[in-house]
Design a protein around this motif. Structure first.
Motif, PDB file in Angstrom:
ATOM      1  N   VAL A  56      26.724   2.955  27.198  1.00  0.00           N
ATOM      2  CA  VAL A  56      25.308   2.681  26.994  1.00  0.00           C
ATOM      3  C   VAL A  56      24.455   3.583  27.873  1.00  0.00           C
ATOM      4  O   VAL A  56      24.776   3.818  29.049  1.00  0.00           O
ATOM      5  CB  VAL A  56      25.004   1.206  27.293  1.00  0.00           C
ATOM      6  N   ILE A  57      23.378   4.090  27.289  1.00  0.00           N
ATOM      7  CA  ILE A  57      22.433   4.932  28.029  1.00  0.00           C
ATOM      8  C   ILE A  57      21.077   4.240  27.979  1.00  0.00           C
ATOM      9  O   ILE A  57      20.534   3.990  26.894  1.00  0.00           O
ATOM     10  CB  ILE A  57      22.315   6.317  27.381  1.00  0.00           C
ATOM     11  N   ASN A  58      20.546   3.914  29.126  1.00  0.00           N
ATOM     12  CA  ASN A  58      19.238   3.269  29.188  1.00  0.00           C
ATOM     13  C   ASN A  58      18.148   4.318  29.361  1.00  0.00           C
ATOM     14  O   ASN A  58      18.222   5.166  30.238  1.00  0.00           O
ATOM     15  CB  ASN A  58      19.181   2.279  30.352  1.00  0.00           C
ATOM     16  N   PHE A  59      17.129   4.234  28.522  1.00  0.00           N
ATOM     17  CA  PHE A  59      16.023   5.176  28.597  1.00  0.00           C
ATOM     18  C   PHE A  59      14.719   4.508  29.021  1.00  0.00           C
ATOM     19  O   PHE A  59      13.870   5.143  29.617  1.00  0.00           O
ATOM     20  CB  PHE A  59      15.815   5.863  27.247  1.00  0.00           C
ATOM     21  N   ALA A  60      14.557   3.253  28.671  1.00  0.00           N
ATOM     22  CA  ALA A  60      13.302   2.560  28.950  1.00  0.00           C
ATOM     23  C   ALA A  60      13.535   1.488  30.006  1.00  0.00           C
ATOM     24  O   ALA A  60      14.233   0.504  29.771  1.00  0.00           O
ATOM     25  CB  ALA A  60      12.752   1.935  27.670  1.00  0.00           C
ATOM     26  N   ASP A  61      12.912   1.662  31.170  1.00  0.00           N
ATOM     27  CA  ASP A  61      13.076   0.673  32.232  1.00  0.00           C
ATOM     28  C   ASP A  61      12.577  -0.701  31.807  1.00  0.00           C
ATOM     29  O   ASP A  61      13.077  -1.728  32.264  1.00  0.00           O
ATOM     30  CB  ASP A  61      12.322   1.126  33.485  1.00  0.00           C
ATOM     31  N   SER A  62      11.606  -0.726  30.921  1.00  0.00           N
ATOM     32  CA  SER A  62      10.982  -1.989  30.524  1.00  0.00           C
ATOM     33  C   SER A  62      11.927  -2.920  29.780  1.00  0.00           C
ATOM     34  O   SER A  62      11.635  -4.111  29.655  1.00  0.00           O
ATOM     35  CB  SER A  62       9.748  -1.707  29.665  1.00  0.00           C
TER      36      SER A  62
END
Length: 116
Positions: A56-62
């Protein structure tokens, strides 16, 4: 390439939804997949991605800790589990492969509306 998103709905704050993206026209297992969203009045943004091997790659901190991307290679489908939804998550959600096709292509998207 064909991408068909589904699962969007009107949901109350704090609720959950599971989006699906059925892919065809390319070798699904060879590509990373990504979820994007286009909030009203704003630019499209990258939300979360998953590599061809499932990392998994997270792009949005929100969305950290609330959204989880997954894929089922047997079904050529990528999912986005969304929990604890907030009004600011309201958007049209799209998936796409990465690298993207050599031409501009987006599916029809699926509308998520978070409102009481």
């Amino acid at each position: 390439v064909q991408l068909v998103e589904s699962g969007g709905a009107l949901v109350q704050p704090g609720g959950s939804l599971r989006l699906s993206c059925a892919a065809s026209g390319f070798t699904f297992t060879n590509y990373d997949m990504r979820w994007y969203r286009h909030p009203p009045g704003k630019e499209r943004e990258l939300v979360q991605g998953i590599t061809s091997t499932g990392s998994v790659i997270n792009f949005a901190d929100s969305v950290k800790g609330r959204f989880t991307i997954s894929r089922d290679n047997a079904k050529n489908t990528v999912y986005l589990q969304m929990n604890n939804l907030k009004p600011e998550d309201t958007a049209v959600y799209y998936c796409n492969r990465f690298p993207p096709p050599p031409y501009e292509y987006w599916g029809q998207g699926t509308q998520v509306t978070v409102s009481s």
